[in-house]
Design an enzyme around this catalytic site. Structure first.
Site, PDB file in Angstrom:
ATOM      1  N   GLU A  86     -26.310   1.309  -3.450  1.00 45.01           N
ATOM      2  CA  GLU A  86     -25.805   2.489  -2.737  1.00 45.01           C
ATOM      3  C   GLU A  86     -26.902   3.105  -1.880  1.00 45.01           C
ATOM      4  O   GLU A  86     -27.955   3.501  -2.390  1.00 45.01           O
ATOM      5  CB  GLU A  86     -25.275   3.529  -3.741  1.00 45.01           C
ATOM      6  CG  GLU A  86     -24.645   4.718  -3.037  1.00 45.01           C
ATOM      7  CD  GLU A  86     -23.973   5.698  -4.005  1.00 45.01           C
ATOM      8  OE1 GLU A  86     -23.436   5.255  -5.035  1.00 45.01           O
ATOM      9  OE2 GLU A  86     -24.004   6.905  -3.706  1.00 45.01           O
ATOM     10  N   ASP A 297     -29.372  -2.668 -21.014  1.00 45.06           N
ATOM     11  CA  ASP A 297     -27.918  -2.830 -21.047  1.00 45.06           C
ATOM     12  C   ASP A 297     -27.240  -1.575 -20.467  1.00 45.06           C
ATOM     13  O   ASP A 297     -27.058  -0.582 -21.165  1.00 45.06           O
ATOM     14  CB  ASP A 297     -27.519  -3.065 -22.516  1.00 45.06           C
ATOM     15  CG  ASP A 297     -26.036  -3.301 -22.692  1.00 45.06           C
ATOM     16  OD1 ASP A 297     -25.260  -2.991 -21.778  1.00 45.06           O
ATOM     17  OD2 ASP A 297     -25.659  -3.791 -23.774  1.00 45.06           O
TER      18      ASP A 297
HETATM   19  C1  MEV Z   1     -22.610   9.832  -4.878  1.00 44.99           C
HETATM   20  O1  MEV Z   1     -22.874   8.532  -5.307  1.00 44.99           O
HETATM   21  C2  MEV Z   1     -23.094  10.825  -5.906  1.00 44.99           C
HETATM   22  C3  MEV Z   1     -22.760  12.287  -5.619  1.00 44.99           C
HETATM   23  O2  MEV Z   1     -21.356  12.443  -5.402  1.00 44.99           O
HETATM   24  C4  MEV Z   1     -23.202  13.071  -6.835  1.00 44.99           C
HETATM   25  C5  MEV Z   1     -22.795  14.521  -6.818  1.00 44.99           C
HETATM   26  O3  MEV Z   1     -21.783  14.858  -6.209  1.00 44.99           O
HETATM   27  O4  MEV Z   1     -23.490  15.297  -7.509  1.00 44.99           O
HETATM   28  C6  MEV Z   1     -23.451  12.767  -4.380  1.00 44.99           C
END
Ligand code: MEV
Length: 440
Positions: A86, A297
């Protein structure tokens, strides 16, 4: 299209498996085969090592291996390896490391390292008579694992407690032997499961010899013996704290208003499960990335963490924030993490070995601290963006490259569009438009 079932797939050679898959499942068999082949390592020995981790391996599946340097944890500097696809997770970790590095760094404390295993029993008599039996048999349970624990004892681990539990209020005839362990630097799953299966064998044998059960035709059955991935006493705390005057003011928020908004955002995640899940998902972006890089894990970690987040009856935030005397912002995480730095993949997977080396070959406890920090840092980055600029700005900047790659943009096109989007909002359609303009 009706697809053919196949018998004896596991006995085929890798090439035969790929050929079968390509013929049965791919629209373009040759292109599919090429991808599977391309993603294999040319070094046969290395490929064989990976193939042998799991059954029916055909190829490899890459994820980016990145580094977030400059983490100050208890005064020591770490570069944290992260395996994650990501975009913006590693960038957010780096940013949080820098921000808190300039404000005293991260502090951590391992609160406990206890692991749990259970032998699940069914018995047609009362708890009292099972208890009497258990008292007699307990020393034999210890004896049964004496050899198994020898090495673990030398490393400072082993069985630390055995308890018979009456669960008949929830399920008729259900009892358990609840065992507590310390497993030193190992995650301990194999060790614990071996001990539990040894207990099960002894329990069955001794029950067959025991003549003091009061129930007519007593029947003690072992339903199953397995470790629990829920480890509410294998917990680490990581925190950051700074003066409100050391926070950054934003165009729309004073430093105090920023701190208050930050705390409010965390409080929302504490009481609102819809928000808590996303909030914790962001934490797991950081945690899973290091768990994966260090060969641990991640399914066990995920299962446990979310059970822990719901331990008080509603699913809630894993992080906490408060303002002390209108002067200091404190932000912390308390999280269960059952990790290993020996055994399992840690000595087998070359990238895992390297990741552990980058971390200075930490003990399991030290790794708990590092991973908790990665989670806290990630949550800080997310909440900070959410309460100021919003999340999309940073996300889409990082996503820009993915979109450009998707459309096979040349080096020149990438340079031009990265420069253009420094001052323009990134969206999928805006990138496609600009790319098309360039190309026409
Ligand atoms: C995205 O991968 C994670 C977020 O949505 C976490 C959050 O909203 O605190 C940005």
């Amino acid at each position: 299209m009706t697809l053919q079932q196949i018998k004896g797939f596991s006995k085929l050679s890798k090439t035969e498996k790929i050929n079968w898959l390509a013929t049965e499942y791919f629209q373009n068999p040759e292109a599919g085969k090429e991808i599977l082949t391309q993603y294999q390592n040319a070094d046969e020995k290395l490929q064989k090592l990976h193939d042998e981790f799991s059954e029916n391996s055909l190829s490899n599946f890459y994820l980016p291996f990145g580094i977030a340097p400059n983490f100050n944890i208890n005064g020591k500097t770490y570069a944290i390896p992260m395996v994650i696809e990501e975009s913006s997770v590693v960038a957010a970790a780096c940013k949080a490391a820098k921000f808190w590095g300039d404000r005293g760094g991260f502090k951590t404390e391992v609160i406990g390292t206890e692991k749990i295993g259970q032998v699940h029993l069914s018995f047609n008599g009362s708890f009292t008579e099972l208890e009497d039996f258990f008292k007699v048999v307990a020393p034999k349970l210890h004896e049964a694992i004496a050899e198994l624990q020898q090495k673990m004892r030398k490393r400072g681990g082993g069985l630390t407690g055995l308890e018979l539990r009456d669960k008949t209020q929830s399920l008729d005839g259900y009892f358990q032997v609840h065992a507590r362990f310390q497993t030193a630097d190992a995650m301990g799953a194999n060790f614990i499961n071996s001990c539990l299966e040894a207990f099960a064998e002894v329990l069955l044998f001794e029950a067959s010899q025991y003549t003091h059960f009061k129930t007519p035709n007593p029947k003690l059955e072992v339903i199953m013996s397995i470790l629990s991935n829920y480890v509410p006493n294998c917990v680490v705390r990581a925190s950051v704290c700074c003066k409100i005057s050391d926070l950054k003011a934003t165009p729309n928020l004073t430093k105090l208003a920023y701190a208050q908004k930050f705390v409010q955002a965390v409080q929302i995640a504490k009481i609102e499960p819809y928000r808590a899940v996303t909030h914790n998902k962001g934490i797991m972006n950081g945690i899973d990335a290091v768990v994966l890089a260090t060969g641990n894990d991640f399914r066990a970690i995920e299962a446990c963490v979310h059970a822990y987040a719901a331990k008080d009856g509603t699913y809630s935030s894993l992080t906490h924030a408060t303002i002390h005397n209108n002067e200091e912002l404190e932000f912390w995480i308390e999280i269960p993490l059952a990790l290993g730095t020996v055994g399992g993949l840690t000595s087998l997977h070359p990238m895992v070995k390297l990741a552990l080396e980058i971390l200075g070959n930490p003990s399991a406890s030290e790794l708990m601290e590092i991973i908790a920090v990665a989670g806290l840092a990630q949550n800080f980055g997310a909440v900070d963006s959410l309460i100021t600029t919003g999340i999309q700005k940073g996300h889409m900047k990082m996503h820009l490259l993915n979109i450009l790659n998707q459309f096979e943009a040349s080096k020149k096109e990438k340079e031009t569009l990265i420069a253009y989007f420094k001052n323009h909002n990134v969206s999928h359609s805006a990138v496609v438009n600009e790319l098309n303009k360039l190309r026409s």
